[in-house]
Design an enzyme around this catalytic site. Structure first.
Site, PDB file in Angstrom:
ATOM      1  N   ASP A 134       0.813  -1.207   0.000  1.00  0.00           N
ATOM      2  CA  ASP A 134       0.000   0.000   0.000  1.00  0.00           C
ATOM      3  C   ASP A 134       0.854   1.266   0.000  1.00  0.00           C
ATOM      4  O   ASP A 134       0.440   2.292   0.523  1.00  0.00           O
ATOM      5  CB  ASP A 134      -0.913  -0.024   1.248  1.00  0.00           C
ATOM      6  CG  ASP A 134      -2.003   1.030   1.173  1.00  0.00           C
ATOM      7  OD1 ASP A 134      -2.378   1.398   0.049  1.00  0.00           O
ATOM      8  OD2 ASP A 134      -2.463   1.496   2.237  1.00  0.00           O
ATOM      9  N   CYS A 160     -27.730  -6.945  -3.015  1.00  0.00           N
ATOM     10  CA  CYS A 160     -27.479  -6.375  -1.675  1.00  0.00           C
ATOM     11  C   CYS A 160     -27.073  -4.900  -1.808  1.00  0.00           C
ATOM     12  O   CYS A 160     -26.326  -4.522  -2.706  1.00  0.00           O
ATOM     13  CB  CYS A 160     -26.382  -7.180  -0.977  1.00  0.00           C
ATOM     14  SG  CYS A 160     -25.941  -6.523   0.648  1.00  0.00           S
ATOM     15  N   CYS A 189     -24.398  -1.880   2.473  1.00  0.00           N
ATOM     16  CA  CYS A 189     -23.333  -0.907   2.745  1.00  0.00           C
ATOM     17  C   CYS A 189     -23.754   0.486   2.280  1.00  0.00           C
ATOM     18  O   CYS A 189     -23.545   1.474   3.001  1.00  0.00           O
ATOM     19  CB  CYS A 189     -22.030  -1.338   2.080  1.00  0.00           C
ATOM     20  SG  CYS A 189     -22.186  -1.724   0.330  1.00  0.00           S
ATOM     21  N   CYS A 212     -24.069   3.681   4.891  1.00  0.00           N
ATOM     22  CA  CYS A 212     -22.981   4.671   4.857  1.00  0.00           C
ATOM     23  C   CYS A 212     -23.495   6.043   5.296  1.00  0.00           C
ATOM     24  O   CYS A 212     -24.402   6.599   4.673  1.00  0.00           O
ATOM     25  CB  CYS A 212     -22.409   4.746   3.443  1.00  0.00           C
ATOM     26  SG  CYS A 212     -21.153   6.039   3.292  1.00  0.00           S
ATOM     27  N   CYS A 257     -19.397   0.304   6.593  1.00  0.00           N
ATOM     28  CA  CYS A 257     -19.798  -0.467   5.404  1.00  0.00           C
ATOM     29  C   CYS A 257     -19.264  -1.893   5.449  1.00  0.00           C
ATOM     30  O   CYS A 257     -19.780  -2.772   4.750  1.00  0.00           O
ATOM     31  CB  CYS A 257     -19.376   0.243   4.122  1.00  0.00           C
ATOM     32  SG  CYS A 257     -17.625   0.595   3.990  1.00  0.00           S
TER      33      CYS A 257
HETATM   34  S1  SF4 Z   1     -20.128  -5.035  -0.077  1.00  0.00           S
HETATM   35 FE1  SF4 Z   1     -22.102  -4.047   0.283  1.00  0.00          FE
HETATM   36  S2  SF4 Z   1     -23.443  -4.779  -1.364  1.00  0.00           S
HETATM   37 FE2  SF4 Z   1     -21.673  -6.169  -1.275  1.00  0.00          FE
HETATM   38  S3  SF4 Z   1     -22.332  -7.852   0.048  1.00  0.00           S
HETATM   39 FE3  SF4 Z   1     -21.267  -6.339   1.360  1.00  0.00          FE
HETATM   40  S4  SF4 Z   1     -22.884  -4.994   2.141  1.00  0.00           S
HETATM   41 FE4  SF4 Z   1     -23.760  -6.144   0.415  1.00  0.00          FE
HETATM   42  S1  SF4 Z   2     -15.868   3.853   5.360  1.00  0.00           S
HETATM   43 FE1  SF4 Z   2     -17.757   4.692   6.281  1.00  0.00          FE
HETATM   44  S2  SF4 Z   2     -18.125   6.643   5.263  1.00  0.00           S
HETATM   45 FE2  SF4 Z   2     -16.613   5.508   3.995  1.00  0.00          FE
HETATM   46  S3  SF4 Z   2     -17.829   4.404   2.488  1.00  0.00           S
HETATM   47 FE3  SF4 Z   2     -17.640   3.008   4.241  1.00  0.00          FE
HETATM   48  S4  SF4 Z   2     -19.441   3.444   5.524  1.00  0.00           S
HETATM   49 FE4  SF4 Z   2     -19.235   5.123   4.072  1.00  0.00          FE
END
Ligand code: SF4
Ligand code: SF4
Length: 309
Positions: free
Chosen positions: A117, A176, A179, A183, A227
């Site tokens: 990274d 799905c 996330c 968010c 997420c």
């Molecule tokens: S990354 Fe997001 S859309 Fe994909 S399985 Fe996980 S929660 Fe569901």
């Molecule tokens: S890290 Fe937190 S703010 Fe960034 S995309 Fe994931 S849920 Fe959203």
């Protein structure tokens, strides 16, 4: 590589000419979703050129290392999971060094370079390409059995080797949207990229200046795991077996009050050897000032991710 502690590893040819992920990178840059991370634009050409990282590179060995906590006692309520232990850049370099040395001993004319990274390598692309990870809607990748709380690292090698035929694992996301729905900044774009300007991971770690007012930050001081925490791929995924990625005693003993009292010496001492030192004291103070007077947030912790395409 398993001896190094990797939960998965695979091989790709450095001559791979696919540019699908680079098209996504271009869209991400052109729409300004990289926010102030201008080094991504400056390094755009290097992402397409592995030989710029190691002249004569022929093979890319991708490795994934799980950092998922075993339970809440191995997490910190204010810091993203990935930053709760040792700095992964150094820890993974140390872990991969014996493998790189062994390759050079077997092929004395060859050269290697370990990347963690820290160089413009398409780490997610190659992890997907060699069949160890699948792309996710939230911009991360998931390793079967280990979920998305994984660090990726590579050994670039100048030796040509037989690449096993592997099919990339398709994205398991399907219909799905958990996330995206969870968010707090609405940062997940849906095309596999994240708008850094709305992502708490970028905002709390990389962003200087004022924070957008319309995002619920909760008690997040460094990073965001939301997420990933809501992702079904992470429930039941294996916890990290690697001691250095467990919650460090120094961080475990740190709370809002002790963070408020930090001076520059205390900051340097607390975060020596930690990935959390990426956020300078002033940025941490800005984040802390948002929450110093708030009651405990019932939704809990801060979580991680690297913002990006
Ligand atoms: S990354 Fe997001 S859309 Fe994909 S399985 Fe996980 S929660 Fe569901
Ligand atoms: S890290 Fe937190 S703010 Fe960034 S995309 Fe994931 S849920 Fe959203």
């Amino acid at each position: 590589m398993h001896a190094a502690g990797a939960c998965a590893w695979g091989l790709s040819s450095a001559a791979d000419t696919s540019t699908t992920d680079l098209a996504l990178l271009d869209r991400w840059l052109d729409s300004g979703r990289h926010a102030s991370m201008d080094y991504m634009r400056r390094n755009r050409g290097l992402f397409a050129t592995p030989s710029a990282m190691l002249e004569g590179v022929k093979t890319i060995i991708s490795a994934a290392f799980a950092y998922r906590p075993a339970d809440q006692s191995d997490r910190h309520p204010l810091f993203a999971d990935y930053a709760r232990g040792a700095d992964y850049h150094k820890a993974l370099r140390r872990r991969l060094k014996p493998a790189a040395t062994a390759l050079q001993e077997m092929f004395p004319q060859s050269r290697t370079r370990i990347c963690v990274d820290s160089a413009p390598v398409r780490e997610k692309y190659f992890a997907i390409r060699c069949g160890i990870a699948a792309p996710l809607r939230n911009g991360l990748v998931a390793v079967p059995g280990a979920g998305s709380k994984v660090f990726l690292a590579e050994i670039l090698w100048t030796e040509e080797t037989a690449i096993p035929a592997t099919e990339p694992i398709p994205s398991p996301c399907g219909a799905c949207r958990r996330c995206q729905q969870a968010c707090p900044g609405g940062a997940i774009c849906g095309d596999g990229s994240v708008d850094a300007r709305r992502c708490l991971s970028y905002l709390t770690i990389e962003h200087d200046g004022d924070l957008p007012e319309d995002i619920p930050y909760g008690r997040r001081v460094f990073g965001c795991d939301i997420c990933q925490d809501v992702c079904p791929l992470n429930s039941g995924a294996c916890a990290t077996p690697l001691e250095e990625f467990r919650l460090s005693p120094a961080l475990a003993a740190t709370d809002i009050e002790s963070l408020v009292a930090l001076d520059s010496q205390g900051h340097a001492a607390l975060f020596a050897g930690s990935a959390a030192k990426r956020a300078p004291l002033e940025r941490l103070r800005r984040n802390i000032s948002r929450i110093a007077n708030r009651p405990a947030d019932p939704e809990g912790d801060g979580g991680p991710q690297k913002c990006g395409f």
